[in-house]
Design an enzyme around this catalytic site. Structure first.
Site, PDB file in Angstrom:
ATOM      1  N   ASP A 112      21.706  21.954  28.843  1.00 30.08           N
ATOM      2  CA  ASP A 112      20.328  21.871  28.362  1.00 30.08           C
ATOM      3  C   ASP A 112      20.341  21.777  26.844  1.00 30.08           C
ATOM      4  O   ASP A 112      20.599  22.767  26.153  1.00 30.08           O
ATOM      5  CB  ASP A 112      19.538  23.109  28.798  1.00 30.08           C
ATOM      6  CG  ASP A 112      19.345  23.144  30.301  1.00 30.08           C
ATOM      7  OD1 ASP A 112      19.191  22.065  30.898  1.00 30.08           O
ATOM      8  OD2 ASP A 112      19.358  24.247  30.875  1.00 30.08           O
TER       9      ASP A 112
ATOM     10  N   HIS B 246      25.263  25.449  30.983  1.00 27.74           N
ATOM     11  CA  HIS B 246      25.425  26.132  32.286  1.00 27.74           C
ATOM     12  C   HIS B 246      26.642  25.500  32.979  1.00 27.74           C
ATOM     13  O   HIS B 246      26.742  24.277  33.017  1.00 27.74           O
ATOM     14  CB  HIS B 246      24.258  25.863  33.225  1.00 27.74           C
ATOM     15  CG  HIS B 246      22.903  26.311  32.808  1.00 27.74           C
ATOM     16  ND1 HIS B 246      22.285  27.422  33.331  1.00 27.74           N
ATOM     17  CD2 HIS B 246      21.999  25.749  31.980  1.00 27.74           C
ATOM     18  CE1 HIS B 246      21.060  27.535  32.838  1.00 27.74           C
ATOM     19  NE2 HIS B 246      20.856  26.531  32.018  1.00 27.74           N
TER      20      HIS B 246
ATOM     21  N   GLU C  10      14.997  22.686  25.858  1.00 29.18           N
ATOM     22  CA  GLU C  10      13.942  23.086  26.784  1.00 29.18           C
ATOM     23  C   GLU C  10      12.919  23.767  25.902  1.00 29.18           C
ATOM     24  O   GLU C  10      13.208  24.807  25.297  1.00 29.18           O
ATOM     25  CB  GLU C  10      14.481  24.061  27.819  1.00 29.18           C
ATOM     26  CG  GLU C  10      15.442  23.397  28.774  1.00 29.18           C
ATOM     27  CD  GLU C  10      15.648  24.255  30.001  1.00 29.18           C
ATOM     28  OE1 GLU C  10      15.043  23.976  31.038  1.00 29.18           O
ATOM     29  OE2 GLU C  10      16.385  25.232  29.889  1.00 29.18           O
TER      30      GLU C  10
ATOM     31  N   GLU D 235      25.283  21.497  33.988  1.00 25.91           N
ATOM     32  CA  GLU D 235      24.096  21.090  33.221  1.00 25.91           C
ATOM     33  C   GLU D 235      24.209  21.574  31.775  1.00 25.91           C
ATOM     34  O   GLU D 235      24.548  22.726  31.525  1.00 25.91           O
ATOM     35  CB  GLU D 235      22.876  21.743  33.899  1.00 25.91           C
ATOM     36  CG  GLU D 235      21.573  21.672  33.148  1.00 25.91           C
ATOM     37  CD  GLU D 235      20.431  22.335  33.933  1.00 25.91           C
ATOM     38  OE1 GLU D 235      20.660  22.803  35.087  1.00 25.91           O
ATOM     39  OE2 GLU D 235      19.319  22.406  33.399  1.00 25.91           O
TER      40      GLU D 235
END
Ligand SMILES: *[C@@H]1O[C@H](CO)[C@@H](O)[C@H](O)[C@H]1NC(C)=O
Ligand SMILES: *[C@@H]1O[C@H](CO)[C@@H](O)[C@H](O)[C@H]1NC(C)=O
Length: 456
Positions: free
Chosen positions: A232, A246, A235, A230
């Site tokens: 991101d 990640h 966020e 993932e």
């Protein structure tokens, strides 16, 4: 003999059915335009669309109107086991605006937080489609991804997220014969938290050990989790923002099958196949407390252009991912990312492996990002291709305090890494934000991607 062959034919037929498609509401994907840019600086508009994740959809028996899943429990007669459930139950088309508060207009997507119709819907998660049954796959190395975001109506405790995960482009349709719905119905989600709340994973219902949530009347957790790498990109709410790669030790979407493999917290958090913490850059947490927020340098009371650059060591798309750089643009001004301002940490303004190592050391955090391969592994995922996710959500696990408050809440906020935003440690309780800020929303618009420097 005749009877036997008829029976056999029937059985074969039953075997290929599974996680089916309902016929009550036609699935019609809201249109969303995005732009692909070239190094000469010109951008072309592409008409794409979005699709709602399958977890939000009405799931009912194939031939009728009986719920397979109500609130946070499964119907035990339709769903006695994972495969029977996939055979008996169908995913329904979505009324995007009426039921889910999801609307698009041109290049803009609005996700509303609470939508009250016959039932009450909380939050949503959508994916960008390339065509009606395939997610758009992005390869982002040596590329830049840019979007505008309006977070002026996103208070403490609510997260308007834009990110990439390494889902199957067809939602798992071809890999799992019992998934007949696929990307057209938003199947196949996964991320580095290896979420256990996904109702169908690998074409099977997650009914084993299903435990309804104590605090979420719509969710529960099953034995299996859905894991994948993932990235991101965003966020955030009006009080804080983080970008966070990640990694995982696996490629593509993988179903984890026990607490260790899934990395379940707290006991196995650092033993699983995915890096749950990631390597985050949140300007507030990194020591610049007046960089991003209402009226600040990056003013969250107005629309913000967010630029993310995936740089490689040799400036080619085949080079190793070496840096993930952030820029902002607002009111015609390019704003460089804030610099870290933490005792014992060199001044960094972007994510590199060295930044991750140093940050984790100063904060006393476990560096699972690095032990699971760091930026190189993130880059390999970007080579294989990732799917764009946009969502609005509240947090039944940690009240979003990891993003916008002091976390852990019992740690000394003057210690490096603890303070992440000005939100109170008592903020972000889902019951409170849902009742007090139901009209919260996030607007993502003007998505552009292309070579470094081509999108802003
Ligand atoms: C947080 O509060 C401090 C002190 O009041 C203020 O200076 C700062 O701008 C605030 N930052 C944000 C992101 O709200
Ligand atoms: C890559 O591009 C950056 C920015 O233009 C430049 O500073 C750097 O020297 C380049 N690296 C290589 C290996 O060409």
């Amino acid at each position: 003999m005749l009877r036997r062959s008829v029976l056999l034919a029937f059985t074969l037929c039953a075997v290929v059915r599974g996680q089916q498609v309902g016929t009550v509401t036609a699935e019609s994907h809201p249109a969303l335009s995005v732009q692909e840019c070239t190094s000469s600086g010109s951008c072309t508009t592409q008409q794409k669309s979005i699709v709602l994740d399958s977890n939000w959809r009405w799931l009912h028996d194939v031939d009728g109107y009986t719920n397979c899943y109500t609130g946070n429990t499964w119907d035990t007669s339709l769903c006695p086991d994972p495969t029977t459930c996939a055979t008996n139950c169908a995913l329904e088309g979505a009324d995007y605006s009426g039921t889910y508060g999801i609307t698009t207009s041109g290049d803009a997507l609005t996700l509303k937080f609470v939508t009250q119709s016959q039932q009450k819907n909380i939050g949503s998660r959508v994916y960008l489609l390339d065509d009606d049954s395939t997610y758009k796959v992005f390869n982002l190395k040596n590329q830049e991804f840019t979007f505008d975001v309006d977070m002026s109506q996103l208070p403490c405790g609510i997260n308007g997220a834009l990110y990439f995960v390494e889902m199957d482009a067809d939602g798992g349709l071809s890999r799992f014969s019992t998934n007949l719905a696929g990307a057209k119905y938003g199947t196949g989600y996964c991320d580095t938290q290896c979420p256990h709340d996904i109702k169908f994973i690998n074409g099977e219902a997650n009914v084993l050990d299903w435990t309804p949530s104590d605090t979420d009347s719509n969710a529960g957790t099953g034995r299996y989790g859905a894991c994948c790498i993932e990235m991101d990109v965003w966020e955030a709410n009006s009080m804080a923002a983080a970008y966070t790669p990640h990694t995982c030790s696996v490629s593509g979407q993988v179903r984890c099958e026990d607490a260790v493999e899934c990395g379940d917290s707290p006991d196995h958090r650092y033993e699983g196949i995915c890096d749950k913490d990631g390597c985050d850059f949140n300007s507030f947490r990194m020591g610049d407390k007046s960089f991003l927020g209402p009226g600040l340098t990056v003013d969250t009371s107005q629309t913000i252009t967010v630029v993310t650059q995936f740089l490689t060591a040799d400036n080619t798309t085949s080079g190793q991912l070496s840096e993930i750089r952030r820029l902002y643009v607002q009111n015609g001004q390019v704003i460089q990312n804030s610099k870290t301002n933490i005792a014992g940490l060199d001044p960094y303004d972007s994510i590199t492996d060295q930044f991750c190592t140093d940050q984790k050391e100063v904060f006393g955090d476990t560096n699972s990002f690095s032990s699971l391969g760091g930026l190189q592994v993130m880059g390999e995922s970007l080579d294989r291709g990732v799917v764009l996710v946009m969502s609005i959500w509240d947090d039944h696990t940690a009240n979003m305090l990891w993003l916008d408050s002091n976390y852990p809440t019992d740690a000394d906020p003057s210690q490096p890494g603890v303070a992440r935003g000005n939100c109170s440690t008592s903020s972000g309780v889902p019951e409170d934000v849902e009742s007090q800020s139901p009209n919260s929303q996030v607007v993502f618009s003007n998505i552009k991607y292309g070579p470094i420097g081509s999108t802003f």
